[in-house]
Design a protein around this motif. Structure first.
Motif, PDB file in Angstrom:
ATOM      1  N   LEU A 220       1.037  -1.340  -0.083  1.00  0.00           N
ATOM      2  CA  LEU A 220      -0.040  -0.030   0.003  1.00  0.00           C
ATOM      3  C   LEU A 220       0.972   1.292  -0.033  1.00  0.00           C
ATOM      4  CD1 LEU A 220      -2.817  -1.221   2.509  1.00  0.00           C
ATOM      5  CD2 LEU A 220      -3.102  -0.516  -0.088  1.00  0.00           C
ATOM      6  N   PHE A 221       1.948   1.103   0.745  1.00  0.00           N
ATOM      7  CA  PHE A 221       2.588   2.278   0.838  1.00  0.00           C
ATOM      8  C   PHE A 221       3.398   2.756  -0.387  1.00  0.00           C
ATOM      9  CE2 PHE A 221       6.456   5.063   1.739  1.00  0.00           C
ATOM     10  CZ  PHE A 221       5.998   6.088   2.704  1.00  0.00           C
ATOM     11  N   SER A 222       3.698   1.563  -1.367  1.00  0.00           N
ATOM     12  CA  SER A 222       4.199   1.660  -2.750  1.00  0.00           C
ATOM     13  C   SER A 222       3.358   2.558  -3.524  1.00  0.00           C
ATOM     14  CB  SER A 222       4.660   0.403  -3.277  1.00  0.00           C
ATOM     15  OG  SER A 222       3.680  -0.374  -3.654  1.00  0.00           O
ATOM     16  N   PHE A 223       1.987   2.485  -3.393  1.00  0.00           N
ATOM     17  CA  PHE A 223       0.870   3.013  -4.281  1.00  0.00           C
ATOM     18  C   PHE A 223       1.106   4.736  -3.842  1.00  0.00           C
ATOM     19  CE2 PHE A 223      -1.163  -1.190  -4.413  1.00  0.00           C
ATOM     20  CZ  PHE A 223      -0.808  -1.308  -5.595  1.00  0.00           C
ATOM     21  N   TYR A 224       1.255   4.998  -2.353  1.00  0.00           N
ATOM     22  CA  TYR A 224       1.540   6.324  -1.983  1.00  0.00           C
ATOM     23  C   TYR A 224       2.719   7.124  -2.796  1.00  0.00           C
ATOM     24  CZ  TYR A 224       2.692  10.125   1.104  1.00  0.00           C
ATOM     25  OH  TYR A 224       3.014  11.368   1.388  1.00  0.00           O
ATOM     26  N   ILE A 225       3.423   6.270  -3.127  1.00  0.00           N
ATOM     27  CA  ILE A 225       4.825   6.912  -3.431  1.00  0.00           C
ATOM     28  C   ILE A 225       4.689   7.490  -5.074  1.00  0.00           C
ATOM     29  CG2 ILE A 225       7.382   6.593  -4.321  1.00  0.00           C
ATOM     30  CD1 ILE A 225       7.413   4.320  -2.069  1.00  0.00           C
ATOM     31  N   PHE A 226       3.653   6.809  -5.770  1.00  0.00           N
ATOM     32  CA  PHE A 226       3.080   7.414  -6.848  1.00  0.00           C
ATOM     33  C   PHE A 226       2.870   8.951  -7.017  1.00  0.00           C
ATOM     34  CE2 PHE A 226       2.998   2.933  -7.989  1.00  0.00           C
ATOM     35  CZ  PHE A 226       3.149   2.885  -9.431  1.00  0.00           C
ATOM     36  N   ILE A 244      -7.024   8.246  -3.450  1.00  0.00           N
ATOM     37  CA  ILE A 244      -6.537   7.000  -3.212  1.00  0.00           C
ATOM     38  C   ILE A 244      -5.103   6.755  -2.698  1.00  0.00           C
ATOM     39  CG2 ILE A 244      -5.675   5.164  -5.101  1.00  0.00           C
ATOM     40  CD1 ILE A 244      -7.836   5.871  -6.806  1.00  0.00           C
ATOM     41  N   ILE A 245      -4.441   7.997  -3.081  1.00  0.00           N
ATOM     42  CA  ILE A 245      -2.942   8.170  -2.532  1.00  0.00           C
ATOM     43  C   ILE A 245      -3.011   8.117  -0.890  1.00  0.00           C
ATOM     44  CG2 ILE A 245      -0.916   9.691  -2.195  1.00  0.00           C
ATOM     45  CD1 ILE A 245      -0.995   8.023  -4.653  1.00  0.00           C
ATOM     46  N   PHE A 246      -3.950   8.939  -0.329  1.00  0.00           N
ATOM     47  CA  PHE A 246      -3.897   9.391   1.066  1.00  0.00           C
ATOM     48  C   PHE A 246      -4.659   7.851   1.795  1.00  0.00           C
ATOM     49  CE2 PHE A 246      -3.243  13.660   0.176  1.00  0.00           C
ATOM     50  CZ  PHE A 246      -2.296  13.988   1.039  1.00  0.00           C
ATOM     51  N   SER A 247      -5.494   7.294   1.128  1.00  0.00           N
ATOM     52  CA  SER A 247      -6.183   6.036   1.649  1.00  0.00           C
ATOM     53  C   SER A 247      -5.175   5.058   1.763  1.00  0.00           C
ATOM     54  CB  SER A 247      -7.369   5.734   0.777  1.00  0.00           C
ATOM     55  OG  SER A 247      -8.180   6.549   0.977  1.00  0.00           O
ATOM     56  N   CYS A 248      -4.221   4.910   0.779  1.00  0.00           N
ATOM     57  CA  CYS A 248      -3.260   4.068   0.824  1.00  0.00           C
ATOM     58  C   CYS A 248      -2.214   4.185   1.801  1.00  0.00           C
ATOM     59  CB  CYS A 248      -2.575   4.019  -0.492  1.00  0.00           C
ATOM     60  SG  CYS A 248      -3.407   3.055  -2.044  1.00  0.00           S
ATOM     61  N   LEU A 249      -1.871   5.314   2.109  1.00  0.00           N
ATOM     62  CA  LEU A 249      -0.696   5.882   3.097  1.00  0.00           C
ATOM     63  C   LEU A 249      -1.667   5.462   4.619  1.00  0.00           C
ATOM     64  CD1 LEU A 249       1.641   7.401   4.313  1.00  0.00           C
ATOM     65  CD2 LEU A 249       0.300   9.313   4.168  1.00  0.00           C
ATOM     66  N   TYR A 250      -2.687   5.693   4.914  1.00  0.00           N
ATOM     67  CA  TYR A 250      -3.363   5.471   6.070  1.00  0.00           C
ATOM     68  C   TYR A 250      -3.437   4.205   6.301  1.00  0.00           C
ATOM     69  CZ  TYR A 250      -4.086  10.682   5.953  1.00  0.00           C
ATOM     70  OH  TYR A 250      -3.973  12.028   6.125  1.00  0.00           O
ATOM     71  N   LEU A 251      -3.951   3.080   5.289  1.00  0.00           N
ATOM     72  CA  LEU A 251      -4.197   1.790   5.368  1.00  0.00           C
ATOM     73  C   LEU A 251      -2.848   0.946   5.570  1.00  0.00           C
ATOM     74  CD1 LEU A 251      -6.764   1.128   2.673  1.00  0.00           C
ATOM     75  CD2 LEU A 251      -7.138   0.790   5.064  1.00  0.00           C
ATOM     76  N   VAL A 253      -0.239   2.571   7.223  1.00  0.00           N
ATOM     77  CA  VAL A 253       0.186   2.719   8.835  1.00  0.00           C
ATOM     78  C   VAL A 253      -0.791   1.754   9.382  1.00  0.00           C
ATOM     79  CG1 VAL A 253       0.164   4.356  10.449  1.00  0.00           C
ATOM     80  CG2 VAL A 253       1.027   5.111   8.264  1.00  0.00           C
ATOM     81  N   SER A 254      -2.013   1.757   9.157  1.00  0.00           N
ATOM     82  CA  SER A 254      -2.873   0.897  10.133  1.00  0.00           C
ATOM     83  C   SER A 254      -2.652  -0.539  10.235  1.00  0.00           C
ATOM     84  CB  SER A 254      -4.392   0.984   9.788  1.00  0.00           C
ATOM     85  OG  SER A 254      -4.507   0.414   8.338  1.00  0.00           O
ATOM     86  N   PHE A 255      -1.944  -1.003   9.003  1.00  0.00           N
ATOM     87  CA  PHE A 255      -1.750  -2.432   8.851  1.00  0.00           C
ATOM     88  C   PHE A 255      -0.388  -2.693   9.767  1.00  0.00           C
ATOM     89  CE2 PHE A 255      -4.271  -3.377   4.902  1.00  0.00           C
ATOM     90  CZ  PHE A 255      -4.953  -4.598   5.331  1.00  0.00           C
ATOM     91  N   VAL A 256       0.557  -1.503   9.689  1.00  0.00           N
ATOM     92  CA  VAL A 256       1.717  -2.039  10.530  1.00  0.00           C
ATOM     93  C   VAL A 256       1.049  -2.120  11.995  1.00  0.00           C
ATOM     94  CG1 VAL A 256       3.897  -0.939  11.457  1.00  0.00           C
ATOM     95  CG2 VAL A 256       3.363  -1.063   8.703  1.00  0.00           C
ATOM     96  N   VAL A 274      -8.033   2.455  14.703  1.00  0.00           N
ATOM     97  CA  VAL A 274      -9.230   3.323  14.538  1.00  0.00           C
ATOM     98  C   VAL A 274      -9.303   4.849  14.138  1.00  0.00           C
ATOM     99  CG1 VAL A 274     -11.460   3.916  15.787  1.00  0.00           C
ATOM    100  CG2 VAL A 274     -10.374   1.552  16.145  1.00  0.00           C
ATOM    101  N   LEU A 275      -8.544   5.589  14.777  1.00  0.00           N
ATOM    102  CA  LEU A 275      -8.138   6.975  14.615  1.00  0.00           C
ATOM    103  C   LEU A 275      -8.034   7.132  13.114  1.00  0.00           C
ATOM    104  CD1 LEU A 275      -6.774   8.433  17.608  1.00  0.00           C
ATOM    105  CD2 LEU A 275      -9.053   8.589  16.851  1.00  0.00           C
ATOM    106  N   ILE A 276      -6.879   6.399  12.472  1.00  0.00           N
ATOM    107  CA  ILE A 276      -6.279   6.476  11.298  1.00  0.00           C
ATOM    108  C   ILE A 276      -7.214   6.000   9.995  1.00  0.00           C
ATOM    109  CG2 ILE A 276      -4.976   4.638  10.851  1.00  0.00           C
ATOM    110  CD1 ILE A 276      -2.833   6.756  10.001  1.00  0.00           C
ATOM    111  N   LEU A 277      -8.054   4.950  10.356  1.00  0.00           N
ATOM    112  CA  LEU A 277      -8.965   4.503   9.549  1.00  0.00           C
ATOM    113  C   LEU A 277     -10.179   5.567   9.198  1.00  0.00           C
ATOM    114  CD1 LEU A 277      -9.044   0.641  10.116  1.00  0.00           C
ATOM    115  CD2 LEU A 277      -8.259   2.106   8.269  1.00  0.00           C
TER     116      LEU A 277
END
Length: 560
Positions: A220-226, A244-251, A253-256, A274-277
């Protein structure tokens, strides 16, 4: 072994950290040197006017979705060009926040960047240069930059530069490497990390769920780099792309955070997830224009710092009991520093030379590599443990399959072996002649030596792949595989019999050991009890006929 593992991990992580820090400082330092070097011939365009007011392309976020075009103009005296003293001149423009822009010199269009028909281009993270015809230069010259923007506008780093061809090429080569290659390499590393984590997880018998979460976070973070890659013509609008970019970033972080929660059970990680989602949901459904989205993202990005603080807190609590916690704690500290650095300048709209590259991307690459190191060492440790357990199981199996006195295979093993052996093959049953007399006369110790002697000579005189086993007492069995069309089982049997027939001396006593043998050739699949019965019948005939001989089973042979 555990101490060596941790030492290796520490060495690798320190090495990766040193490389990451070296890259960050080297890029910043060299960028600073290449731009502001006094040796190079160039001058900065930092005296622009727009709408009659002085405006040096200062970066700013607008209060609403403007979708406007602004023209920045600046006058340049001929003496500035004379100072460079070149046959050809170029204007270099680096990282202008816009959807597209045009560059004019004395009213003549000398170049443009982006899709001029709509706002589907992302050109803010690019460097471009444009030729200035020497014949166009006057005593007083005017540079005009026409910029189309929606929500943000201005220079994100250093102002436009006019220089000679050599210096322009040097700037282009370096900053194209920084802006394009580094981000493409970063995406490649992220995808490689994702694939490696998935492969290693699948190779493990019972992989940790954390590895799946880390791998998804990396992807997901790789998509944020785009967001840092030049895109001239997107298939959808800028606001959808940014969502899409910010959603990938927040998701990501949430997976980590989820992975760290599963491993260390810190409630703070659940709260921060919960907060970041919630932030991702708000941005997706409630930001209806780019200005609002940018403001929301600036605020919600602070929750990224909260999540990283959660990682630090949860791992810190487990430093004494978990080596993984020590590693992730160290990586989180580094990521915290570089992320805070980037978010500070994003939230407060600061620009300058420090914005040459997003340091949080290098930090995220470092974090991903740290996780890979942990997973790889976990896999190596698991594989070593499994190999050790297999070797141990094989050893136990080998011991359970062997006769304790002679070291050859035992009855249970040979019965199982024959049952699974594909015909044709031969079975040789062996009985020691007059062994009871030797045992009764000279004792069990001498008898045991005779048994070991027969086993040893049998093993030494059969072929590779033949199996020697002790059937019980003074009886042995040899399974003889057929080699090619010619069956030479009888030859092998004779070889064993003659090898053992020699005089054998034990404690000064000479013994003439002879063997009676029964040989049966299995042509097609038969039950074990029938195979052993026929070989035993042939052996009985050998004993009846005077011992010290081999009898081959035949169809008309009587059953005993």
């Amino acid at each position: 072994m555990e101490k060596k593992r941790i030492l290796r991990i520490k060495v690798i992580i320190i090495g990766v950290l040193v490389i990451a820090l070296f890259c960050i400082f080297s890029i910043s330092l060299y960028s600073n040197l290449i731009i502001y070097s006094k040796k190079s011939k160039k001058f900065f365009l930092n005296d622009f006017f727009s709408n009659g007011k002085k405006d040096n392309l200062t970066y700013q976020i607008k209060s609403n979705d403007a979708r406007e075009t602004i023209v920045y103009k600046m006058e340049i005296p001929k003496k500035e060009f004379d100072r460079i003293n070149s046959e050809n001149y170029k204007i270099v423009i680096y990282r202008i926040a816009s959807h597209w822009y045009k560059v004019y010199f004395n009213g003549i269009l000398i170049g443009s960047v982006g899709n001029l028909e709509n706002d589907s281009s992302i050109v803010w993270n690019t460097i471009n240069y444009f030729d200035i015809d020497k014949n166009l230069i006057k005593d007083i010259n005017e540079i005009s930059i026409e910029i189309y923007y929606t929500y943000e506008i201005g220079a994100l780093s250093f102002p436009p530069i006019i220089t000679d061809v050599k210096e322009a090429n040097r700037l282009m080569n370096w900053f194209k490497f920084v802006l394009s290659n580094i981000y493409i390499i970063a995406i490649g590393i992220m995808w490689f990390s994702f694939l490696l984590l998935m492969i290693l997880s699948n190779l493990m018998k019972n992989p940790k769920k954390e590895y799946l979460y880390y791998s998804l976070a990396t992807l997901l973070f790789s998509f944020y780099i785009f967001d840092n890659i030049l895109i001239y013509d997107m298939i959808f609008s800028t606001i959808i792309f940014k969502k899409i970019i910010f959603s990938c970033l927040y998701l990501s972080v949430s997976f980590v955070s989820l992975a760290i929660y599963r491993e260390f059970k810190g409630k703070i990680n659940l709260i921060s997830i919960v907060l970041i989602l919630f932030s991702a949901i708000v941005i997706i459904f409630f930001s209806n224009n780019m200005v609002l989205l940018k403001k929301m993202a600036g605020i919600f990005n602070i929750l990224i710092i909260l999540n990283i603080l959660g990682w630090i807190y949860s791992t810190f609590k487990n430093l004494k009991i978990s080596n993984d916690a020590k590693v992730i704690f160290s990586a989180s500290i580094f990521l915290m520093i570089v992320t805070t650095y980037d978010i500070f300048f994003m939230v407060f709209g600061k620009t300058g030379i420090y914005n040459t590259i997003s340091t949080n991307i290098l930090g995220s690459i470092f974090f991903s590599l740290v996780i890979i190191v942990l997973v790889v060492f976990d896999y190596i440790e698991l594989y070593s443990k499994m190999s050790w357990e297999k070797e141990r199981a094989d050893l136990f199996y080998e011991k359970s399959s062997r006769d304790s006195l002679t070291g050859v295979y035992n009855r249970q093993y040979v019965e199982s072996y024959i049952e699974n052996l594909t015909p044709p093959f031969s079975l040789l049953m062996i009985d020691t002649d007059r062994f009871k007399e030797i045992n009764d006369t000279y004792g069990h110790l001498v008898g045991d030596e005779i048994i070991k002697y027969i086993a040893r000579e049998s093993v030494n005189n059969v072929r590779s792949g033949d199996v020697v086993a002790r059937w019980g007492g003074d009886e042995f069995v040899i399974a003889l595989k057929h080699r090619g069309e010619k069956d030479n089982s009888l030859y092998v049997a004779e070889k064993v019999r003659n090898a053992i027939k020699k005089t054998y001396t034990i404690d000064g006593l000479n013994f003439n050991v002879t063997l009676s043998m029964g040989l049966y050739t299995v042509e097609s699949k038969e039950e074990n009890k029938i195979i052993f019965k026929k070989a035993d019948d042939a052996l009985y005939i050998s004993k009846e006929n005077g011992r010290d001989r081999i009898t081959v089973w035949k169809e008309n042979m009587r059953s005993v």
